[in-house]
Scaffold this active site. Structure first.
Site, PDB file in Angstrom:
ATOM      1  N   HIS A   1      -1.005  -9.991  -3.761  1.00 32.18           N
ATOM      2  CA  HIS A   1      -2.355  -9.241  -4.646  1.00 32.18           C
ATOM      3  C   HIS A   1      -2.730  -9.389  -5.183  1.00 32.18           C
ATOM      4  O   HIS A   1      -3.381  -9.205  -6.973  1.00 32.18           O
ATOM      5  CB  HIS A   1      -1.453  -7.956  -5.504  1.00 32.18           C
ATOM      6  CG  HIS A   1      -2.138  -6.495  -5.332  1.00 32.18           C
ATOM      7  ND1 HIS A   1      -3.186  -6.581  -6.061  1.00 32.18           N
ATOM      8  CD2 HIS A   1      -1.415  -4.760  -4.760  1.00 32.18           C
ATOM      9  CE1 HIS A   1      -3.314  -5.307  -6.109  1.00 32.18           C
ATOM     10  NE2 HIS A   1      -2.457  -4.758  -5.384  1.00 32.18           N
TER      11      HIS A   1
ATOM     12  N   GLU B   1      -7.057  -7.618  -0.439  1.00 27.84           N
ATOM     13  CA  GLU B   1      -5.437  -7.969  -0.010  1.00 27.84           C
ATOM     14  C   GLU B   1      -5.617  -7.859   1.656  1.00 27.84           C
ATOM     15  O   GLU B   1      -5.314  -6.405   2.401  1.00 27.84           O
ATOM     16  CB  GLU B   1      -4.959  -6.745  -0.793  1.00 27.84           C
ATOM     17  CG  GLU B   1      -5.513  -6.600  -1.963  1.00 27.84           C
ATOM     18  CD  GLU B   1      -4.292  -4.601  -2.790  1.00 27.84           C
ATOM     19  OE1 GLU B   1      -3.700  -4.729  -2.369  1.00 27.84           O
ATOM     20  OE2 GLU B   1      -5.319  -4.531  -2.743  1.00 27.84           O
TER      21      GLU B   1
ATOM     22  N   ASN C   1       0.487  -0.707   0.253  1.00 27.02           N
ATOM     23  CA  ASN C   1      -0.160   0.066   0.020  1.00 27.02           C
ATOM     24  C   ASN C   1       0.881   1.674  -0.154  1.00 27.02           C
ATOM     25  O   ASN C   1       2.145   1.009  -0.146  1.00 27.02           O
ATOM     26  CB  ASN C   1      -1.146   0.075   1.236  1.00 27.02           C
ATOM     27  CG  ASN C   1      -2.010   0.244   0.632  1.00 27.02           C
ATOM     28  OD1 ASN C   1      -2.526   1.561   0.077  1.00 27.02           O
ATOM     29  ND2 ASN C   1      -3.282  -0.353   1.241  1.00 27.02           N
TER      30      ASN C   1
ATOM     31  N   TYR D   1      -5.639 -10.694  -8.494  1.00 22.46           N
ATOM     32  CA  TYR D   1      -7.075  -9.738  -8.828  1.00 22.46           C
ATOM     33  C   TYR D   1      -8.825 -11.334  -9.007  1.00 22.46           C
ATOM     34  O   TYR D   1      -7.748 -12.137  -9.592  1.00 22.46           O
ATOM     35  CB  TYR D   1      -7.000  -9.349  -9.567  1.00 22.46           C
ATOM     36  CG  TYR D   1      -6.143  -8.120 -10.477  1.00 22.46           C
ATOM     37  CD1 TYR D   1      -6.434  -6.724 -10.114  1.00 22.46           C
ATOM     38  CD2 TYR D   1      -4.697  -7.642  -9.591  1.00 22.46           C
ATOM     39  CE1 TYR D   1      -5.752  -5.654  -9.922  1.00 22.46           C
ATOM     40  CE2 TYR D   1      -4.107  -6.922  -9.558  1.00 22.46           C
ATOM     41  CZ  TYR D   1      -4.534  -5.013  -9.318  1.00 22.46           C
ATOM     42  OH  TYR D   1      -4.156  -3.868  -9.874  1.00 22.46           O
TER      43      TYR D   1
ATOM     44  N   HIS E   1       3.626  -0.116  -2.989  1.00 23.99           N
ATOM     45  CA  HIS E   1       3.590  -1.739  -2.713  1.00 23.99           C
ATOM     46  C   HIS E   1       5.072  -1.808  -2.729  1.00 23.99           C
ATOM     47  O   HIS E   1       6.016  -2.950  -3.534  1.00 23.99           O
ATOM     48  CB  HIS E   1       2.947  -1.630  -3.561  1.00 23.99           C
ATOM     49  CG  HIS E   1       1.870  -2.164  -3.306  1.00 23.99           C
ATOM     50  ND1 HIS E   1       1.124  -2.522  -2.918  1.00 23.99           N
ATOM     51  CD2 HIS E   1       1.000  -2.332  -4.638  1.00 23.99           C
ATOM     52  CE1 HIS E   1       0.297  -2.386  -2.567  1.00 23.99           C
ATOM     53  NE2 HIS E   1      -0.505  -2.267  -4.152  1.00 23.99           N
TER      54      HIS E   1
END
Length: 378
Positions: A212, A343, A117, A214, A143
């Protein structure tokens, strides 16, 4: 034939095995534990400008889930699960070949760190000393910086039902203090994929690790996630400024579009509250024990997943920055809102906000967090 060296993971409760391999060829290892099959293969070779190392793929397979994980960035490159009709689909975004992962992409499936983050203005102070990081997300650091944990090769060790990855992040890497030893362990048991993160440091350093991936439970490449149902077990969330940095307020979700304590159909919910999407941290109970954090469900296929974690927060992101410019698996493009991320992590910019959960790891301490992804058919 060469034999792999002794175990790099040294994770408690894990038993590692020497493995004879043929270098530069397809590598395969099969171990059985909790009815999980583990195989390893060569996935590709890194470009010379990136060090030229070999990238391996580890395939974990149970009776209901198959996961493919790369030694580059500990990336979850594929995750297949069954729908109500018994058909398997890959439900994570990514690429068919290594080349896709070596180009710029939005951290598909990767472990991100040293700090996941955003850190405001890329600045923080530890014990009176100020540090400045590379700014790679507008005015902020995101990140881990220019070359975070997602872009490096990790040393793998096969386990009976998974794989443990290790790396040493040297003192000063991307501007962070201390030699940081990091272990990331993936294990698959039936319908549950566990991810354990451990770290030890030689100097006090901020740390925040997450995966991370998706997801699109309709199958990767499906147009959008509007027909997904989402719920998050959080009474509060963190409002952000226009650069996605938390303002410092811990706001109640009650009566807002951020109240996801009961399942909502995502498309209708975004319309109802005039939201462009989510990219926000939801605050979880601060107890370092396993607890349910979120659920996602795709009613048309019956695919569902639960996220359990020991972390104090979960960043819910709805792929707002996907724009169709990337060609993923099967040469399919990924448009806006074609996937979501859940996350598990510490709160963003916690290093600069004393009332947020502790973000520092000190010498002699161990960072140890776990997240469990449970895949079901409803």
């Amino acid at each position: 034939m060469i034999a792999l060296k002794s175990c790099v993971c040294s994770a408690p409760g894990h038993h590692c095995f020497p493995l004879s391999v043929l270098p530069w060829q397809v590598l395969r290892a099969r171990f059985w534990g909790a009815m999980t099959e583990v195989k390893r293969e060569v996935f590709g070779q890194m470009p010379q400008e990136e060090g030229g190392g070999m990238v391996e793929k580890f395939i974990l397979k149970s009776d209901s889930v198959k996961v493919e994980i790369l030694s580059l960035g500990c990336i979850i490159a594929a995750l297949e699960m069954k729908g109500r009709d018994g058909e398997c689909s890959d439900v994570v975004l990514g690429f068919d070949t290594l080349e896709g992962y070596t180009r710029k992409h939005p951290f598909f499936g990767a472990i991100v760190g040293r700090v996941a983050n955003r850190i405001a203005k890329g600045r923080f102070a530890v014990d009176g000393k100020e540090y400045q990081l590379f700014l790679n997300n507008g005015p902020n650091s995101l990140h881990g910086g220019a070359r975070g944990f997602d872009k490096v090769l990790w040393s793998p060790q096969v386990l009976p039902n998974g794989v443990c990855f290790f790396r040493l992040s040297p003192d000063g890497e991307e501007g962070y203090p201390g030699d940081l030893k990091v272990w990331v362990t993936y294990t698959l048991s039936g319908r549950e994929l566990a991810i354990n993160y451990r770290a030890q440091t030689s100097k006090t350093t901020p740390i925040n690790l997450t995966n991370h991936a998706y997801f699109n439970l309709a199958g990767q490449g499906s147009r959008d996630i509007y027909d997904h149902e989402i719920s998050i077990e959080a009474d509060s969330y963190l409002p952000v400024d226009n650069t996605k940095i938390p303002t410092g307020e811990v706001a109640a979700v009650q009566g807002t579009g951020f109240d996801l304590r009961q399942p909502v159909k995502l498309g209708k919910h975004l319309q109802k509250f005039h939201l462009d999407g989510f990219d926000h941290n939801f605050c979880l109970p601060q107890v370092q024990a396993r607890r349910l954090a979120a659920r996602a469900r795709h009613p048309p296929t019956g695919r569902a997943m639960e996220v359990h974690t020991t972390q104090p927060g979960i960043q819910f992101y709805t792929g707002n920055n996907l724009d169709g410019s990337l060609k993923g698996k099967g040469a399919i493009t990924y448009p806006k809102h074609s996937a979501f991320c859940l996350e598990t992590q510490n709160w963003p910019d916690a290093i600069n906000k004393p009332h947020f959960p502790n973000a520092l790891l000190r010498p002699g301490e161990e960072y140890n967090h776990s997240t469990w992804l449970v895949f079901n058919t409803a």
